[in-house]
Write an enzyme that holds these catalytic residues in place. Structure first.
Site, PDB file in Angstrom:
ATOM      1  N   THR A   1      -5.982   0.197   9.248  1.00  0.00           N
ATOM      2  CA  THR A   1      -4.901   0.392  10.206  1.00  0.00           C
ATOM      3  C   THR A   1      -3.829  -0.673  10.019  1.00  0.00           C
ATOM      4  O   THR A   1      -4.089  -1.744   9.465  1.00  0.00           O
ATOM      5  CB  THR A   1      -5.389   0.309  11.665  1.00  0.00           C
ATOM      6  OG1 THR A   1      -5.670  -1.060  11.997  1.00  0.00           O
ATOM      7  CG2 THR A   1      -6.606   1.164  11.911  1.00  0.00           C
ATOM      8  N   ASP A   2      -2.652  -0.400  10.511  1.00  0.00           N
ATOM      9  CA  ASP A   2      -1.675  -1.451  10.728  1.00  0.00           C
ATOM     10  C   ASP A   2      -2.137  -2.238  11.962  1.00  0.00           C
ATOM     11  O   ASP A   2      -3.128  -1.869  12.617  1.00  0.00           O
ATOM     12  CB  ASP A   2      -0.289  -0.846  10.939  1.00  0.00           C
ATOM     13  CG  ASP A   2       0.840  -1.818  10.593  1.00  0.00           C
ATOM     14  OD1 ASP A   2       0.592  -3.028  10.530  1.00  0.00           O
ATOM     15  OD2 ASP A   2       1.973  -1.354  10.388  1.00  0.00           O
TER      16      ASP A   2
END
Length: 595
Positions: free
Chosen positions: A283-284
């Site tokens: 994920t970011d």
């Protein structure tokens, strides 16, 4: 399920056995811990040991500090972790994304302005050679976004341009350069692609609004090119892609469409099935509103993994987040099969890096490697070469302004124009990085003075008043702006004006030039027909949208010392010295900016 013998891992039977044996020997707490990519908040040894011993994290990323500090932190982490760690860095623009003192080569737009992919290769090679020298092994790059909207607040200079083929060529070259460092890997970002929305997923929703066909011909082409050439990891952005979400799930309701980080349609459907990506997905950063606005954090953590993402960035409160991920597994949100698949991808990446074949004391190179690599003269020479090839003369309507020499223009006034949020942001960054460097205008003044010019800084009336007030003077005065002085008097005080527009590129809401009433801002440049004026942008390349009256406009892309050295050389040589090519339409698609 992952094929560990296939691209991008290419593991041997022996490597696969290490992955299987390691997973088989892990407790459930250790398995859940591997899903976390922590953002370190302390370099204290006890904290570092606690992070790997209590939470069993799979990876970590720290903000840059001095090279020796980052190296020592990485050494402690690797020597105390049961399973070798993925240690990431943000080497988008140079080794300075891994540590202070690392070589800044240039942001993506500056690299693209050279028109030569070899500099993207050098960006990948040098940045990550310096990162590897202090124990990092994964770059959160190449940035693979395409700029379709100049008002996008995230991209700024973080793009190789608006031409798909150029972005394909440059991102692959960066990755190839990174791969020139044995065992070093890349995580391209931000899937499914940023550069369209005028909103910022740090603070709001963000949408990639392309049709499936448009996406295939643009972002899809970029990601497919990277995947086909061995990309190991992809960072999923908190960006929605409604067209492909509906393609893989025709019955989905609008309110159920999720950003990529929570979307099985985009991760398992688009990325895994259509593009054939066999690598690891992360994920970011999880504190961005584009993710947090979707559901409770306790639910959001396990649902990212359930959607097909393998690693979660970053902890908020460690005990709480760990418990939420564990509960998601126990409640069945994360299935046994999905957990197993994620673990196999995480460990396969570590095996691909060769981490399992090294002793813990060998995972971070000796101090001597750091000392001879980080910020070395060879790398500085490449940075200067990039400036020489990249600085772009975007607009040149007054054909007789250049060259600028002391014989033609002895007195040069520098007007320093910052973005409306640049002052506070710049101070925060400077403090974080431990720097007390002069501001860009002061450094440009000093360099021009060394070349024989009588260079001086414009002081805004507000700055002058603030200084007098600070000295205890009682003020009772009206302040007037923009041309209230006699033109003849104004013209007589200088021969040429350099308006230096220093607006940060990316990572913040769109900054616009701060004129007049903005503290520290310069006068609106009303004087472009009264004196020779050169406008220089050292950040966002889209200055002309706010100063369309500029007749000579240059994008330098940053305010590094070596960039200013090259800029002055070009100003003193003339138009022919500028070879950079605008990769992003610095005219912003506006007809009046070309006048």
């Amino acid at each position: 399920m992952v094929d560990m013998k296939a691209k991008p891992f290419f593991l041997s039977d022996e490597d696969c056995k290490w992955v299987e044996d390691t997973i088989a020997g892990m407790s459930i707490e250790e398995k859940i811990g591997q899903l976390f990519f922590n953002m370190g908040s302390s370099r204290e040894e006890d904290y570092l040991k606690m992070t790997v011993e209590k939470y069993h994290i799979g990876g970590i990323r720290y903000n840059p500090a001095k090279a020796e500090e980052v190296r020592e932190q990485n050494r402690i982490l690797q020597e105390n972790s049961k399973i070798p760690l993925i240690i990431a860095c943000n080497t988008e623009n140079g080794g300075n994304g891994a540590c202070m003192g690392g070589t800044q080569l240039g942001q993506q737009t500056k690299i693209a302005a050279t028109g030569d992919a070899k500099y993207a290769y050098e960006l990948g090679r040098i940045s990550n050679k310096e990162a590897a020298a202090i124990g990092c092994n994964l770059s959160f790059a190449p940035v693979s976004d395409i700029l379709y909207n100049w008002e996008n607040p995230v991209i700024g200079l973080r793009t190789y341009g608006n031409d798909v083929d150029t972005v394909c060529e440059m991102t692959k070259a960066y990755m190839d350069g990174a791969h020139a460092n044995p065992g070093f890997c890349c995580a391209a970002k931000h899937f499914p692609g940023d550069g369209l929305d005028f909103r910022d997923q740090h603070v709001a929703n963000s949408v990639n609004s392309m049709s499936c066909e448009e996406w295939d011909a643009s972002f899809g082409k970029v990601y497919q090119n990277l995947i086909d050439n061995g990309l190991e990891a992809i960072m999923a952005g908190h960006i929605m892609q409604p067209a492909y979400t509906r393609y893989f799930n025709p019955d989905i309701k609008d309110e159920d469409i999720q950003p990529a980080t929570l979307s099985p349609e985009l991760i398992e459907g688009l990325l895994r099935k259509k593009l054939g990506f066999n690598g690891m997905v992360l994920t970011d950063a999880s504190h961005m509103v584009g993710l947090t606005c979707r559901m409770k954090r306790s639910e959001m953590l396990p649902r990212t993994i359930a959607a097909g993402v393998d690693m979660f960035l970053f902890f908020n409160e460690m005990d709480e987040d760990f418990a939420s991920m564990m509960e998601g597994y126990k409640s069945g949100i994360i299935t046994e099969e999905r957990l197993s698949d994620a673990l196999h991808r995480i460990l396969a990446l570590k095996a691909h890096m060769g981490l399992h074949k090294k002793a813990k004391t060998e995972l971070v190179p000796p101090v001597s490697v750091m000392q001879e690599t980080v910020g070395c003269k060879e790398h500085a020479a490449v940075a200067r070469e990039i400036s020489d090839k990249g600085i772009t003369l975007v607009k040149y309507k007054d054909e007789d302004v250049l060259p600028i020499t002391p014989q033609r223009y002895k007195k040069i006034m520098i007007v320093y124009v910052k973005g409306l949020s640049a002052g506070v942001m710049g101070a925060m960054v400077a403090k974080m990085m431990g720097g007390d460097k002069k501001n860009p205008a002061e450094r440009l003044r000093d360099k021009l003075t060394e070349k024989g010019f009588d260079a001086f800084l414009y002081e805004s009336p507000l700055d002058a008043l603030a200084k007098r007030a600070a000295e205890g003077e009682k003020l009772d005065i009206n302040v007037y702006f923009a041309g209230k002085t006699e033109i003849q008097e104004f013209v007589g005080k200088q021969d040429l004006i350099i308006t230096l527009v220093d607006i940060p590129g990316g990572f913040q809401p769109v900054a616009r030039p701060g004129f007049g009433m903005s503290k520290g801002g310069g006068e609106i440049p009303w004087y472009v027909h009264e004196l020779p004026v050169v406008v220089v942008g050292t950040g966002q390349p889209f200055v002309l949208a706010d100063i369309p009256q500029a007749r000579t406009y240059i994008n330098a892309y940053d305010s590094e010392d070596q960039t200013f050295d090259v800029l002055i050389e070009k100003l003193m040589s003339g138009k022919a010295a500028f070879s950079g090519v605008d990769p992003v339409d610095s005219f912003c698609g506006l007809w009046d900016t070309r006048l």
